[in-house]
Motif scaffolding. Structure first.
Motif, PDB file in Angstrom:
ATOM      1  N   ARG A 181       0.815  -1.208   0.000  1.00 34.99           N
ATOM      2  CA  ARG A 181       0.000   0.000   0.000  1.00 34.99           C
ATOM      3  C   ARG A 181       0.852   1.262   0.000  1.00 34.99           C
ATOM      4  NH1 ARG A 181      -2.638  -0.962   4.485  1.00 34.99           N
ATOM      5  NH2 ARG A 181      -1.229   0.259   5.786  1.00 34.99           N
ATOM      6  N   ALA A 184       2.655   1.756  -3.390  1.00 37.04           N
ATOM      7  CA  ALA A 184       1.744   2.261  -4.418  1.00 37.04           C
ATOM      8  C   ALA A 184       1.497   3.758  -4.223  1.00 37.04           C
ATOM      9  CB  ALA A 184       0.432   1.484  -4.377  1.00 37.04           C
ATOM     10  N   LYS A 195      -1.106   3.528 -14.502  1.00 36.96           N
ATOM     11  CA  LYS A 195      -1.877   2.591 -13.697  1.00 36.96           C
ATOM     12  C   LYS A 195      -0.951   1.832 -12.764  1.00 36.96           C
ATOM     13  CE  LYS A 195      -1.904  -0.982 -17.315  1.00 36.96           C
ATOM     14  NZ  LYS A 195      -2.753  -1.876 -18.125  1.00 36.96           N
ATOM     15  N   VAL A 198      -1.739  -4.550  -9.254  1.00 35.74           N
ATOM     16  CA  VAL A 198      -1.519  -5.170  -7.946  1.00 35.74           C
ATOM     17  C   VAL A 198      -1.768  -6.665  -8.045  1.00 35.74           C
ATOM     18  CG1 VAL A 198      -2.239  -5.248  -5.528  1.00 35.74           C
ATOM     19  CG2 VAL A 198      -2.241  -3.054  -6.769  1.00 35.74           C
ATOM     20  N   GLU A 207      -7.754  -7.018  -4.684  1.00 35.50           N
ATOM     21  CA  GLU A 207      -8.921  -6.206  -5.007  1.00 35.50           C
ATOM     22  C   GLU A 207      -9.197  -5.183  -3.902  1.00 35.50           C
ATOM     23  OE1 GLU A 207     -10.564  -5.963  -7.658  1.00 35.50           O
ATOM     24  OE2 GLU A 207     -10.420  -7.842  -8.803  1.00 35.50           O
ATOM     25  N   CYS A 210      -6.741  -2.380  -4.179  1.00 38.42           N
ATOM     26  CA  CYS A 210      -7.091  -1.543  -5.334  1.00 38.42           C
ATOM     27  C   CYS A 210      -8.241  -0.598  -4.997  1.00 38.42           C
ATOM     28  CB  CYS A 210      -7.444  -2.409  -6.530  1.00 38.42           C
ATOM     29  SG  CYS A 210      -6.026  -3.230  -7.287  1.00 38.42           S
ATOM     30  N   GLN A 211      -9.198  -1.075  -4.242  1.00 35.25           N
ATOM     31  CA  GLN A 211     -10.320  -0.219  -3.842  1.00 35.25           C
ATOM     32  C   GLN A 211      -9.827   0.952  -2.997  1.00 35.25           C
ATOM     33  OE1 GLN A 211     -13.555  -2.376  -2.045  1.00 35.25           O
ATOM     34  NE2 GLN A 211     -13.822  -3.738  -3.797  1.00 35.25           N
ATOM     35  N   ARG A 214      -7.922   3.360  -5.363  1.00 35.02           N
ATOM     36  CA  ARG A 214      -8.838   4.114  -6.239  1.00 35.02           C
ATOM     37  C   ARG A 214      -9.598   5.180  -5.452  1.00 35.02           C
ATOM     38  NH1 ARG A 214      -9.599  -1.146  -8.819  1.00 35.02           N
ATOM     39  NH2 ARG A 214     -11.432  -1.516  -7.493  1.00 35.02           N
ATOM     40  N   ALA A 220      -5.758   1.934 -10.130  1.00 33.18           N
ATOM     41  CA  ALA A 220      -5.235   0.629  -9.730  1.00 33.18           C
ATOM     42  C   ALA A 220      -6.145  -0.477 -10.236  1.00 33.18           C
ATOM     43  CB  ALA A 220      -5.123   0.545  -8.209  1.00 33.18           C
ATOM     44  N   ALA A 221      -5.504  -1.601 -10.602  1.00 33.80           N
ATOM     45  CA  ALA A 221      -6.251  -2.775 -11.062  1.00 33.80           C
ATOM     46  C   ALA A 221      -5.566  -4.027 -10.541  1.00 33.80           C
ATOM     47  CB  ALA A 221      -6.322  -2.805 -12.588  1.00 33.80           C
ATOM     48  N   ALA A 222      -6.362  -5.033 -10.213  1.00 37.62           N
ATOM     49  CA  ALA A 222      -5.827  -6.283  -9.689  1.00 37.62           C
ATOM     50  C   ALA A 222      -5.434  -7.201 -10.850  1.00 37.62           C
ATOM     51  CB  ALA A 222      -6.839  -6.967  -8.799  1.00 37.62           C
TER      52      ALA A 222
END
Length: 351
Positions: A181, A184, A195, A198, A207, A210-211, A214, A220-222
């Motif tokens: 975390r 990032a 982007k 993760v 996920e 990423c939430q 965002r 962010a995307a898993a």
């Protein structure tokens, strides 16, 4: 009641360290600093210059007037219960002096309490008297990521890879814990990020991270695999607790930069041997790298430079290969961070 006031109210026996209103914290009195107070004042913009100073001071050596003194961390194991305590003392001459104590007690999970603890004792560098005891989790999380960011920016500058204000970069983060975390967040702070990909062993953990990202306006995307996460990545941050290699050379761009903060013990690895052997390796400490990094030891790889040497200009960046910043963590990073927090809170109390 403010976070700072709540911390002070909960400090119990540390009440002798309370500042007199408007006068700062009196000499000889010890202040208790909780995580909420650290989070109140520790920002990336404050921390990055401090970590740059720590890395430079460490590479200057203990005899330089602006150098640093730091032995290897010491460790106590309790094999039957898999419990660990680490102690990390460090001093930046004329600036900061501290020792951090880290513990890992897996059995605490059965008690419903945290398995990891980090506490920093900050001392006055000119007298050796204790100044403050700080909860160290936030400092550890942020100073580690800040060191990776400092290394990344300097290596990218040498490679002429675009930075903030130019073309966007793809960042990969392997792991979904506190360090993932934090990495990032700091990469999004210092770079122009297209982007953040993760990956974690548990997709739901990736996920969830990423939430969070965002919600902070970090794209962010898993990813469902390590290979998918790193395929397009310009910067890869390995923030895992693995003991066996996860990242392969054939998955990594030939000009990519890797920050590796996992596998900090000789018996652990997170990078494939061929990847380590083919890359230019920077580290925070030569001594720690060859004695503590399982990735470097297993690969029989040579460390090219301490990142502090590159920051000071005594070693150039080699631009035509994959680069790895292998971070073992420096006690002097904790010392400058704790001093920064102490000074910031002292200044607030004087207002």
């Amino acid at each position: 009641m403010s976070d700072a006031r709540r911390c002070r109210s909960a400090s119990g026996g540390m009440s002798a360290g309370e500042p007199q209103q408007g006068s700062g914290w009196p000499p000889g009195q010890v202040k208790w600093v909780c995580e909420e107070q650290v989070q109140q004042v520790l920002t990336w913009d404050r921390l990055l210059p401090a970590i740059t100073r720590a890395l430079e001071s460490f590479s200057r050596g203990p005899d330089h007037p602006q150098g640093a003194v730091q032995p290897l961390r010491s460790r106590i194991n309790v094999p039957q219960r898999q419990e660990i305590m680490l102690t990390m003392p460090g001093m930046v001459r004329g600036h900061s002096l501290a020792v951090k104590v880290l513990t890992h007690y897996p059995s605490n999970s059965a008690r419903g309490i945290t398995t990891r603890s980090s506490t920093i004792l900050l001392l006055h560098v000119d007298t050796g008297l204790p100044a403050a005891v700080l909860q160290g989790s936030t400092i550890t999380e942020m100073r580690t990521a800040a060191a990776s960011a400092v290394a990344t920016l300097r290596v990218l500058k040498g490679k002429d890879i675009p930075k903030k204000g130019h073309d966007k970069l793809v960042v990969a983060v392997l792991g979904a814990g506190a360090q993932a975390r934090s990495h990032a967040r700091v990469m999004a702070h210092v770079l122009n990020v297209d982007k953040v990909m993760v990956w974690a062993r548990r997709t739901e953990a990736a996920e969830a991270l990423c939430q969070v990202l965002r919600s902070e306006s970090i794209p962010a995307a898993a990813a469902t695999s390590v290979q998918q996460a790193v395929a397009a990545a310009d910067i890869i941050n390995c923030c895992t607790g693995t003991s066996t290699p996860l990242l392969k050379a054939c998955w990594v761009k030939p000009w990519a930069h890797i920050n590796s903060i996992g596998a900090p013990f000789p018996y652990k690895q997170e990078l494939e041997k061929d990847l380590v052997r083919s890359a230019i390796i920077y580290t925070d400490s030569y001594e720690a790298a060859v004695k503590e990094s399982g990735d470097i030891i297993a690969a029989g790889a040579e460390v090219y430079a301490e990142i502090g040497e590159v920051l000071l200009g005594s070693k150039p960046v080699i631009a035509d290969k994959i680069t790895i910043f292998k971070a073992l963590g420096l006690a002097v990073e904790d010392a400058v961070s704790a001093q920064l927090v102490y000074d910031a809170l002292s200044a607030e109390d004087k207002e």
